[in-house]
Design a protein around this motif. Structure first.
Motif, PDB file in Angstrom:
ATOM      1  N   ILE A  50      47.289  39.834  47.507  1.00 48.79           N
ATOM      2  CA  ILE A  50      47.125  38.669  46.852  1.00 48.79           C
ATOM      3  C   ILE A  50      45.733  38.316  46.638  1.00 48.79           C
ATOM      4  CG2 ILE A  50      47.667  36.201  47.271  1.00 48.79           C
ATOM      5  CD1 ILE A  50      50.093  37.039  48.627  1.00 48.79           C
ATOM      6  N   CYS A  51      44.775  38.663  47.447  1.00 45.77           N
ATOM      7  CA  CYS A  51      43.453  38.103  47.002  1.00 45.77           C
ATOM      8  C   CYS A  51      42.849  39.063  45.938  1.00 45.77           C
ATOM      9  CB  CYS A  51      42.434  38.580  48.169  1.00 45.77           C
ATOM     10  SG  CYS A  51      42.732  37.319  49.735  1.00 45.77           S
ATOM     11  N   LEU A  52      43.339  40.484  45.912  1.00 40.71           N
ATOM     12  CA  LEU A  52      42.955  41.289  44.869  1.00 40.71           C
ATOM     13  C   LEU A  52      43.585  40.627  43.403  1.00 40.71           C
ATOM     14  CD1 LEU A  52      43.188  44.834  46.038  1.00 40.71           C
ATOM     15  CD2 LEU A  52      41.048  43.728  45.172  1.00 40.71           C
ATOM     16  N   ILE A  53      44.609  40.227  43.316  1.00 43.27           N
ATOM     17  CA  ILE A  53      45.382  39.542  42.274  1.00 43.27           C
ATOM     18  C   ILE A  53      44.670  38.477  41.859  1.00 43.27           C
ATOM     19  CG2 ILE A  53      47.500  38.525  41.326  1.00 43.27           C
ATOM     20  CD1 ILE A  53      49.229  40.208  43.115  1.00 43.27           C
ATOM     21  N   LEU A  54      44.183  37.438  43.002  1.00 43.01           N
ATOM     22  CA  LEU A  54      43.408  36.365  42.485  1.00 43.01           C
ATOM     23  C   LEU A  54      41.948  36.699  41.755  1.00 43.01           C
ATOM     24  CD1 LEU A  54      44.391  33.771  45.653  1.00 43.01           C
ATOM     25  CD2 LEU A  54      45.201  33.988  42.983  1.00 43.01           C
TER      26      LEU A  54
ATOM     27  N   VAL B  76      42.481  46.402  36.844  1.00 46.43           N
ATOM     28  CA  VAL B  76      42.507  47.263  37.897  1.00 46.43           C
ATOM     29  C   VAL B  76      42.860  46.453  39.237  1.00 46.43           C
ATOM     30  CG1 VAL B  76      41.375  48.897  39.417  1.00 46.43           C
ATOM     31  CG2 VAL B  76      41.572  49.221  36.915  1.00 46.43           C
ATOM     32  N   CYS B  77      42.095  45.342  39.472  1.00 47.08           N
ATOM     33  CA  CYS B  77      42.042  44.576  40.386  1.00 47.08           C
ATOM     34  C   CYS B  77      43.765  43.984  40.638  1.00 47.08           C
ATOM     35  CB  CYS B  77      41.100  43.400  40.433  1.00 47.08           C
ATOM     36  SG  CYS B  77      39.437  43.881  40.654  1.00 47.08           S
ATOM     37  N   VAL B  78      44.010  43.500  39.558  1.00 50.15           N
ATOM     38  CA  VAL B  78      45.448  42.960  39.685  1.00 50.15           C
ATOM     39  C   VAL B  78      46.441  44.068  39.770  1.00 50.15           C
ATOM     40  CG1 VAL B  78      47.396  42.010  38.052  1.00 50.15           C
ATOM     41  CG2 VAL B  78      45.215  40.945  37.901  1.00 50.15           C
ATOM     42  N   ALA B  79      46.490  45.224  39.354  1.00 51.66           N
ATOM     43  CA  ALA B  79      47.393  46.525  39.643  1.00 51.66           C
ATOM     44  C   ALA B  79      47.100  46.719  41.149  1.00 51.66           C
ATOM     45  CB  ALA B  79      46.977  47.632  38.751  1.00 51.66           C
ATOM     46  N   PHE B  80      46.065  46.853  41.848  1.00 49.01           N
ATOM     47  CA  PHE B  80      45.894  47.426  42.979  1.00 49.01           C
ATOM     48  C   PHE B  80      46.565  46.226  44.037  1.00 49.01           C
ATOM     49  CE2 PHE B  80      42.695  50.745  42.202  1.00 49.01           C
ATOM     50  CZ  PHE B  80      43.474  51.600  42.462  1.00 49.01           C
ATOM     51  N   GLY B  81      46.516  45.029  43.373  1.00 47.15           N
ATOM     52  CA  GLY B  81      46.689  43.891  44.150  1.00 47.15           C
ATOM     53  C   GLY B  81      48.346  43.975  44.324  1.00 47.15           C
ATOM     54  N   MET B  82      49.012  44.256  43.186  1.00 53.57           N
ATOM     55  CA  MET B  82      50.407  44.398  43.108  1.00 53.57           C
ATOM     56  C   MET B  82      50.839  45.440  43.761  1.00 53.57           C
ATOM     57  SD  MET B  82      51.304  43.241  39.312  1.00 53.57           S
ATOM     58  CE  MET B  82      52.234  41.805  39.360  1.00 53.57           C
ATOM     59  N   VAL B  83      50.091  46.605  43.691  1.00 48.79           N
ATOM     60  CA  VAL B  83      50.623  47.747  44.549  1.00 48.79           C
ATOM     61  C   VAL B  83      50.373  47.502  45.825  1.00 48.79           C
ATOM     62  CG1 VAL B  83      49.730  50.070  45.316  1.00 48.79           C
ATOM     63  CG2 VAL B  83      49.980  49.491  42.971  1.00 48.79           C
ATOM     64  N   LEU B  84      49.734  46.880  46.463  1.00 51.39           N
ATOM     65  CA  LEU B  84      49.610  46.462  48.060  1.00 51.39           C
ATOM     66  C   LEU B  84      50.550  45.286  48.251  1.00 51.39           C
ATOM     67  CD1 LEU B  84      45.945  46.227  48.746  1.00 51.39           C
ATOM     68  CD2 LEU B  84      47.410  47.956  49.671  1.00 51.39           C
ATOM     69  N   SER B  85      50.942  44.344  47.333  1.00 50.51           N
ATOM     70  CA  SER B  85      51.516  43.304  48.067  1.00 50.51           C
ATOM     71  C   SER B  85      53.029  43.507  47.716  1.00 50.51           C
ATOM     72  CB  SER B  85      51.092  41.888  47.400  1.00 50.51           C
ATOM     73  OG  SER B  85      51.329  42.070  45.880  1.00 50.51           O
TER      74      SER B  85
ATOM     75  N   GLY C 143      41.310  39.251  40.151  1.00 45.72           N
ATOM     76  CA  GLY C 143      41.642  39.799  38.719  1.00 45.72           C
ATOM     77  C   GLY C 143      41.802  38.554  37.887  1.00 45.72           C
ATOM     78  N   ILE C 144      42.388  37.852  38.191  1.00 40.77           N
ATOM     79  CA  ILE C 144      42.777  36.594  37.440  1.00 40.77           C
ATOM     80  C   ILE C 144      41.272  35.709  37.255  1.00 40.77           C
ATOM     81  CG2 ILE C 144      43.721  34.315  37.451  1.00 40.77           C
ATOM     82  CD1 ILE C 144      46.067  35.652  38.736  1.00 40.77           C
ATOM     83  N   TYR C 145      40.483  35.645  38.402  1.00 36.38           N
ATOM     84  CA  TYR C 145      39.265  35.099  38.200  1.00 36.38           C
ATOM     85  C   TYR C 145      38.179  35.644  37.345  1.00 36.38           C
ATOM     86  CZ  TYR C 145      34.463  33.477  39.331  1.00 36.38           C
ATOM     87  OH  TYR C 145      33.571  33.217  39.419  1.00 36.38           O
ATOM     88  N   LEU C 146      38.346  36.927  37.733  1.00 37.56           N
ATOM     89  CA  LEU C 146      37.369  38.055  36.483  1.00 37.56           C
ATOM     90  C   LEU C 146      37.678  37.789  35.158  1.00 37.56           C
ATOM     91  CD1 LEU C 146      36.773  41.089  38.869  1.00 37.56           C
ATOM     92  CD2 LEU C 146      35.260  39.268  38.483  1.00 37.56           C
ATOM     93  N   HIS C 147      38.955  37.893  35.078  1.00 38.42           N
ATOM     94  CA  HIS C 147      39.513  37.923  33.418  1.00 38.42           C
ATOM     95  C   HIS C 147      39.391  36.379  32.841  1.00 38.42           C
ATOM     96  CE1 HIS C 147      41.830  39.239  30.133  1.00 38.42           C
ATOM     97  NE2 HIS C 147      42.347  38.146  30.131  1.00 38.42           N
ATOM     98  N   ASN C 148      39.394  35.185  33.717  1.00 41.21           N
ATOM     99  CA  ASN C 148      39.375  34.131  33.013  1.00 41.21           C
ATOM    100  C   ASN C 148      38.211  33.173  33.180  1.00 41.21           C
ATOM    101  OD1 ASN C 148      41.916  34.234  32.121  1.00 41.21           O
ATOM    102  ND2 ASN C 148      42.960  33.389  34.158  1.00 41.21           N
TER     103      ASN C 148
END
Length: 76
Positions: A18-22, A47-56, A24-29
């Motif tokens: 979840i931290c990686l997804i957040l 990549v941050c969002v993808a790894f976050g989804m793979v983990l969560s 990725g969203i922060y970096l993108h926006n």
């Protein structure tokens, strides 16, 4: 490995995901440096969002399976 230790490790994976997804969203926006990088910046945030989804996501499914199994054993 005990169930408590496994559940603790899975919760850490979910939190990290979840931290990686957040991130990725922060970096993108909100990060101008990533925006200035163009396509490479988009790839970094993706990549941050993808790894976050793979983990969560798979971890959530497995953790739910463990908890449902434990509850079924508890009722028996």
């Amino acid at each position: 490995m005990t169930d408590k230790k496994l559940i603790f490790i899975l919760k850490i994976c979910i939190t990290t995901g979840i931290c990686l997804i957040l991130l990725g969203i922060y970096l993108h926006n909100y990060n101008e440096t990533i925006e200035a990088m163009g396509v490479k910046g988009i790839m970094i945030s993706a990549v941050c969002v993808a790894f976050g989804m793979v983990l969560s996501l798979p971890t959530k499914m497995y953790l739910t399976f463990l908890l449902v199994t434990r509850e079924a054993e508890h009722h028996d």
